[in-house]
Each structure stands twice: as structure tokens, then as C-alpha cells.
Motif scaffolding. Sequence first.
Motif, PDB file in Angstrom:
ATOM      1  N   GLU A  43       0.830  -1.208   0.000  1.00 14.44           N
ATOM      2  CA  GLU A  43       0.000   0.000   0.000  1.00 14.44           C
ATOM      3  C   GLU A  43       0.867   1.262   0.000  1.00 14.44           C
ATOM      4  OE1 GLU A  43      -3.136  -0.110  -0.528  1.00 14.44           O
ATOM      5  OE2 GLU A  43      -3.954   1.794   0.155  1.00 14.44           O
ATOM      6  N   CYS A  44       2.176   1.101   0.207  1.00 18.82           N
ATOM      7  CA  CYS A  44       3.103   2.234   0.027  1.00 18.82           C
ATOM      8  C   CYS A  44       3.071   2.732  -1.415  1.00 18.82           C
ATOM      9  CB  CYS A  44       4.522   1.837   0.442  1.00 18.82           C
ATOM     10  SG  CYS A  44       5.107   0.303  -0.312  1.00 18.82           S
ATOM     11  N   MET A  45       2.560   1.906  -2.335  1.00 18.93           N
ATOM     12  CA  MET A  45       2.440   2.334  -3.737  1.00 18.93           C
ATOM     13  C   MET A  45       1.091   3.014  -4.020  1.00 18.93           C
ATOM     14  SD  MET A  45       4.261  -0.773  -5.845  1.00 18.93           S
ATOM     15  CE  MET A  45       5.915  -1.341  -5.393  1.00 18.93           C
ATOM     16  N   GLN A  46       0.294   3.216  -2.977  1.00 19.68           N
ATOM     17  CA  GLN A  46      -0.988   3.911  -3.154  1.00 19.68           C
ATOM     18  C   GLN A  46      -0.735   5.384  -3.525  1.00 19.68           C
ATOM     19  OE1 GLN A  46      -4.184   4.331  -4.052  1.00 19.68           O
ATOM     20  NE2 GLN A  46      -4.637   2.639  -2.642  1.00 19.68           N
ATOM     21  N   THR A  47      -1.653   5.998  -4.251  1.00 21.02           N
ATOM     22  CA  THR A  47      -1.589   7.430  -4.524  1.00 21.02           C
ATOM     23  C   THR A  47      -1.470   8.194  -3.193  1.00 21.02           C
ATOM     24  OG1 THR A  47      -3.049   7.041  -6.405  1.00 21.02           O
ATOM     25  CG2 THR A  47      -2.774   9.322  -5.721  1.00 21.02           C
ATOM     26  N   GLY A 269      13.938  -7.119   0.198  1.00 24.93           N
ATOM     27  CA  GLY A 269      12.651  -7.136  -0.505  1.00 24.93           C
ATOM     28  C   GLY A 269      12.563  -6.119  -1.620  1.00 24.93           C
ATOM     29  N   LYS A 270      13.480  -5.120  -1.601  1.00 22.88           N
ATOM     30  CA  LYS A 270      13.553  -4.055  -2.617  1.00 22.88           C
ATOM     31  C   LYS A 270      12.349  -3.120  -2.586  1.00 22.88           C
ATOM     32  CE  LYS A 270      17.123  -6.438  -3.876  1.00 22.88           C
ATOM     33  NZ  LYS A 270      18.421  -6.113  -3.257  1.00 22.88           N
ATOM     34  N   ILE A 271      11.667  -3.072  -1.413  1.00 23.56           N
ATOM     35  CA  ILE A 271      10.501  -2.197  -1.260  1.00 23.56           C
ATOM     36  C   ILE A 271      10.829  -1.108  -0.236  1.00 23.56           C
ATOM     37  CG2 ILE A 271       8.117  -2.075  -0.389  1.00 23.56           C
ATOM     38  CD1 ILE A 271       8.194  -3.503  -3.006  1.00 23.56           C
ATOM     39  N   LEU A 272      10.570   0.145  -0.627  1.00 21.57           N
ATOM     40  CA  LEU A 272      10.774   1.269   0.287  1.00 21.57           C
ATOM     41  C   LEU A 272       9.474   1.575   1.031  1.00 21.57           C
ATOM     42  CD1 LEU A 272      12.556   3.649   1.317  1.00 21.57           C
ATOM     43  CD2 LEU A 272      11.562   5.010  -0.532  1.00 21.57           C
ATOM     44  N   ALA A 273       9.546   1.534   2.349  1.00 22.41           N
ATOM     45  CA  ALA A 273       8.378   1.889   3.161  1.00 22.41           C
ATOM     46  C   ALA A 273       8.855   2.619   4.397  1.00 22.41           C
ATOM     47  CB  ALA A 273       7.593   0.642   3.551  1.00 22.41           C
ATOM     48  N   GLU A 274       7.975   3.427   4.999  1.00 19.69           N
ATOM     49  CA  GLU A 274       8.361   4.138   6.212  1.00 19.69           C
ATOM     50  C   GLU A 274       8.449   3.158   7.383  1.00 19.69           C
ATOM     51  OE1 GLU A 274       4.469   6.275   5.339  1.00 19.69           O
ATOM     52  OE2 GLU A 274       4.727   6.744   7.450  1.00 19.69           O
ATOM     53  N   ALA A 275       9.200   3.525   8.412  1.00 15.93           N
ATOM     54  CA  ALA A 275       9.440   2.629   9.544  1.00 15.93           C
ATOM     55  C   ALA A 275       8.128   2.085  10.114  1.00 15.93           C
ATOM     56  CB  ALA A 275      10.236   3.361  10.624  1.00 15.93           C
ATOM     57  N   SER A 276       7.151   2.962  10.318  1.00 10.47           N
ATOM     58  CA  SER A 276       5.874   2.551  10.899  1.00 10.47           C
ATOM     59  C   SER A 276       5.240   1.391  10.134  1.00 10.47           C
ATOM     60  CB  SER A 276       4.888   3.726  10.869  1.00 10.47           C
ATOM     61  OG  SER A 276       5.457   4.861  11.463  1.00 10.47           O
ATOM     62  N   SER A 277       5.408   1.414   8.833  1.00  8.27           N
ATOM     63  CA  SER A 277       4.754   0.427   7.975  1.00  8.27           C
ATOM     64  C   SER A 277       5.474  -0.906   7.958  1.00  8.27           C
ATOM     65  CB  SER A 277       4.679   0.970   6.551  1.00  8.27           C
ATOM     66  OG  SER A 277       3.950   2.172   6.546  1.00  8.27           O
ATOM     67  N   GLY A 303       2.435   2.373   4.235  1.00  9.33           N
ATOM     68  CA  GLY A 303       2.789   3.667   3.656  1.00  9.33           C
ATOM     69  C   GLY A 303       4.259   3.779   3.315  1.00  9.33           C
ATOM     70  N   GLY A 304       4.566   4.711   2.427  1.00  4.86           N
ATOM     71  CA  GLY A 304       5.949   4.834   1.960  1.00  4.86           C
ATOM     72  C   GLY A 304       6.459   6.263   1.967  1.00  4.86           C
ATOM     73  N   SER A 305       5.969   7.073   2.929  1.00  5.97           N
ATOM     74  CA  SER A 305       6.400   8.470   2.972  1.00  5.97           C
ATOM     75  C   SER A 305       7.746   8.572   3.664  1.00  5.97           C
ATOM     76  CB  SER A 305       5.377   9.311   3.736  1.00  5.97           C
ATOM     77  OG  SER A 305       4.131   9.220   3.096  1.00  5.97           O
TER      78      SER A 305
END
Lengths: 319, 319
Positions: A43-47, A269-277, A303-305
Motif C-alpha cells: 500500500e506504500c504504492m498507493q496514490t 525485498g527491494k521495497i521502500l516503506a516508512e518505519a511505521s509500515s 505507507g511509503g512516505s
Amino acid sequence: MSFALKEIKEARQRISPYVLKTPLLRMPMLDARLGCEVYAKVECMQTTGAFKLRGAFNKLLSLSPEQLKNGVVTASTGNHGRAMAYAAKMLGARATVVMPRTAPQVKIDAVRALGADVVLCGAEERFDVAERIRRESDGTMVPPYNDDVIMAGQGTLGVEIIEQQPDLDAVVVPVGGGGLISGVATAVKESSPRVRVYGADPAVLPAYAQSLKAGRMLTLPFSPTVAEALLCQTPGDKCFPCLQKYVDAVYSVSESFILKGMKLLLTEGKILAEASSCIGVGAAMEKLLPVSTKDKVCFVISGGSVGVEQLRMLEEVEL
Amino acid sequence: MSFALKEIKEARQRISPYVLKTPLLRMPMLDARLGCEVYAKVECMQTTGAFKLRGAFNKLLSLSPEQLKNGVVTASTGNHGRAMAYAAKMLGARATVVMPRTAPQVKIDAVRALGADVVLCGAEERFDVAERIRRESDGTMVPPYNDDVIMAGQGTLGVEIIEQQPDLDAVVVPVGGGGLISGVATAVKESSPRVRVYGADPAVLPAYAQSLKAGRMLTLPFSPTVAEALLCQTPGDKCFPCLQKYVDAVYSVSESFILKGMKLLLTEGKILAEASSCIGVGAAMEKLLPVSTKDKVCFVISGGSVGVEQLRMLEEVEL
């Protein structure tokens, strides 16, 4: 509880023109480290970068034209403020986001870039300021989580998960205010009761884990956490009953394992996400989750902010 | 050319128990910046972090038990050496990887952790050293790209792309030695001739773009590039005819846009990939590609071997 799978499915119909169906990825490269068959709902890829858009659109699309005209208001420095501003812009409503004067300029700019009015004030008075603006404009308050319409919107993520991978054994969800897990757990348990739902909250501020154990809502002393989006001292009174009813357990994850989860997800995993996520990934690395190697487990990456500068904090983290 | 779609399909059968079918993601958050409907084949999520595993397994699985027993040899500091070491380990073959003494310790350790022998020598003599070891052991040389069996292995990625998204208009592939694009272009053009195939090489060392224009293989002077995995002064003589036959064009991307591509993919797309693998995204940002907003374009994200320390170089990059 005054929402259920029915309201979540209605929400999905309502918001689907505006919100992405994000991918659910099978991530075998993480299996050995997390002790299960790993899936990730990215869901980090969500708009706008987070699940918050689901609730925000569901709320705004539930308002009358008159209410939309009078505008929407919230107090938020983070993903919720950005999501509400974006939804308001798409629907032609005026948006006001109240932020503390100490908020990072980049977050203020991001909300302004979406056309919202940003009102700066002291951190303690931000909810009062938002309420005053709402009253004066006859507008609508859009709370970040403790609201049935918001929770039903977040629940659409749970409907998608079950649709994308019906044979899951468990779903792991980050817990802050509690809106996301309330919606997801309701969607998952009312459609597939055999799927276990686990929450993960920060061990330095485990408002939900402690409150669930106590059987009542506790207020914990403030503590900073690397999982800043999960900072919550008291469960929301509309969220708490959802967790009591539908969540199998909430586990409290140490700060160091939250960061390990973030680093593992990024480098392996090659996925960027914020720590919380990444707190659910951290929970699995810390061996807190009752999962076995054959369980299919979906981690909600909410999330990915995160800016590249913030990734320096991962350099010293050992995996 | 002595491989075709038939050999690629055979390769796929052969390697499928060992190699992941990586996801092909729709990435609408990048559409506006790249000027097309963006898809990404996230091969950075492949086991060992890059497409190189496909060719390595195809090569080793094509050897006789006798040949496997005598071991395999290569000269490589990067993804190819790691891929060969991993494939050899899985198949019980002895592997020797020749590396320059100047190689980063972390890369040496990674190959050793896979059970391979690492032989260190001067950078200029590494191919001679590898050839001597091969001769003395009666082993098999596993070249990184200029080999039909390796290229057919890499082509399996092209078969997957067409299977996962049959209605694509174009595929964009990073070009270094030329093995990946040779395999992918052959797979794509022999199964879906109407799909355009573009390559992207570094503007500071455009061996393929220049050679294709000249109609013959040129040798360019050495130049360092941020796309270190694409460093190639002369096209491979087995690869070059594949590009002449099947690749619509190769575009040369500036260093700054290669890094912009990497930063955009990370911060907006939430995907971590090495600079070399983001060159196609950079090409689109630099407006080099003949694509329109309605074209469905798949960017091959070929590898993800990047440590968090290296992400500091993105801090000053402007998007």
C-alpha cells in the motif's frame, strides 16, 4: 460497532474510481528471515503514498454537495492530511489542514501543493484550532481514524487482500490510532473467519496491546518512537471494540526491530516503506508472531512516505 | 544467431525450478513523469538480486555431469559472479570466481558465502587467470554475456513479460554487455513482433548505440559511469547481431538522468534498484524514448544490488 462488511463493500464501490488497487506480492526472498511464506500488500504504492487515501475518499464521498461546498478540516502533519487534501482537490472541496509550527517544511509544502490551506499553530492547540475553523466555516471535520466512515474506507484494503490471495493463513497490520486494523480486521473476519489477524504496535508506546490485555482503554505516557505514524497514547473509542472483537492479538515491537524490518524490506525485498509500515516485518524478525514456515502470511505495508535523507538511519542497523 | 524463441522456451523449462517468476507491476504513479503507461518487470526481486541467475542456471543445467564435476569458472566482480556461485551451489558444482584485488570486501564475502572459491589478482590479468584455472581444472568457463546459452537464459525474462502483459507497446532494457537485451529482444520479437524493443546505454560509454549507428562493432575508450554494471567498451560479437536484428533503437542516457531514474523509482515507485537497472526510467525522464501517453511501456528493472550506504548519492539529485 456501527460498520460491517456491507459498509466496507459500499465504500469500495464509492472510492474505486479514485484509489488504486495496490499489488499483493509474493516475496519468497523474505521467507527464511520471517519464518513463514511471505506476502506483502504494498500500500506504500498507493496514490499519496499511504492507505489514508481510502478513508479520506470514503468520508468526502459520503458528504452532501452542500457539506462539500463548506469545506473539510483536519489536524494532521502526516499521511492523513495529505490524503484529505488530495481527495478534496479531486472533488473540488476546500480543505484546511492544521499543523504544528514545528512541522517539517517539506510536509507543509506537500499539503500546500495539493491546494489546501495550511494553518500553523502550537502543537497542543491544533485540535482546538481545527475545531474552531470547522465551526466558523460550517465545514466538516475529517478525523484521522476514530470514525466509522473512515474505518470502513480503510477496510477496503482488507477486501482486496482476501480477493488477491484467498488462501492466506494470517494478516499482520501496523497499529497506531487503530483505524486501519479496525477496517481490515472487520473485512477479513467477516469474509474469511479462519484467517488470523495480528496487530503490531511500538513497544515503547503499546497503547493497544496494553489496553486489550487490561480489557479497557488505557492512556499511556508519551514516548517518541521511530514509528512516528503509530504514535498513539489512547485507543480510539470507536476502534477499540473492533480490535476486541476481531483481532487475534497485538504484539509490541522494539524500536530496533522496527528499523530492522525497514532495512530488510528495503535491501532484501527491494521495497521502500516508512518505519511505521515495517513494524509487522519487525515483529516477525523479533519472533513475536505465532506463525510457522508453511503459513501464508500477508504483511500490510501501509505507507511509503520517506525521503532518501532518512535512509541514513538504516546504515548502522544490523540485520 | 544460433538461438531463437525455441531455445529460450527450452531454457525456461530447464531453469523454472530454480528461478523466480518476478512480478510485472503496473506503476501509475510514474505515468506523468515518464510520459506513458508505466509497467515494471521487477527483476531486482530475483534470487541473488538480478536477472543474471537465469543465464547462469541455463548454462550450468546444460552441462554434462562430468563437466559439472570439473567445476565452473568466471571472472566477475558483480551480479554474474554471485549468480554463477549460487547456481553452482544448488547443483553441487565447484565454482571459482576470479576478482580483482580492488573489489569491495562485501562483494568478495558475498561470493564466498555461497561456497565459491574466490581468486584475487590484478584487474587486467583476471581473464587470463580465469582461463588458466579453467584449463588446469578441465572446467567450464561461464561468460557473463557473450554466449548463446547465457543469452537464451536471459531471454526467459522476455517470455515472462509477454505472458504477464500481452498488450504492451514497448519494452525498455538496460544495455551493458548486451546479453540481456539479446535474449529479451529475441523472445519479444519472435512472439509479438509488433512490440517495440528499446535499449538504453550510458552516454559516457555508448558502445552499442554508436556501434549500431556505424553498422559495425566499435571499441570505445574507457569511461567510468554510475551505471557500473553496464560498463562495456565493445559489443559482444554474439550479441551484436541480435541487437541489429531485433532492437528498434538504443538510446544513450546521461549520468545525471540515470541517477534521477534511480531516485524516482525509489521515492515515487517505492522500488529499490541499482543505478544501472534504472537507466530506462532515466531515458524516459530525459525524453529520449519515442513513446506517447497511451503507450503501455514495460521497463526492465534488471537488478537490485545496492547497499543503503550507496543511497547517499541520491540526496543531492533533483527530480
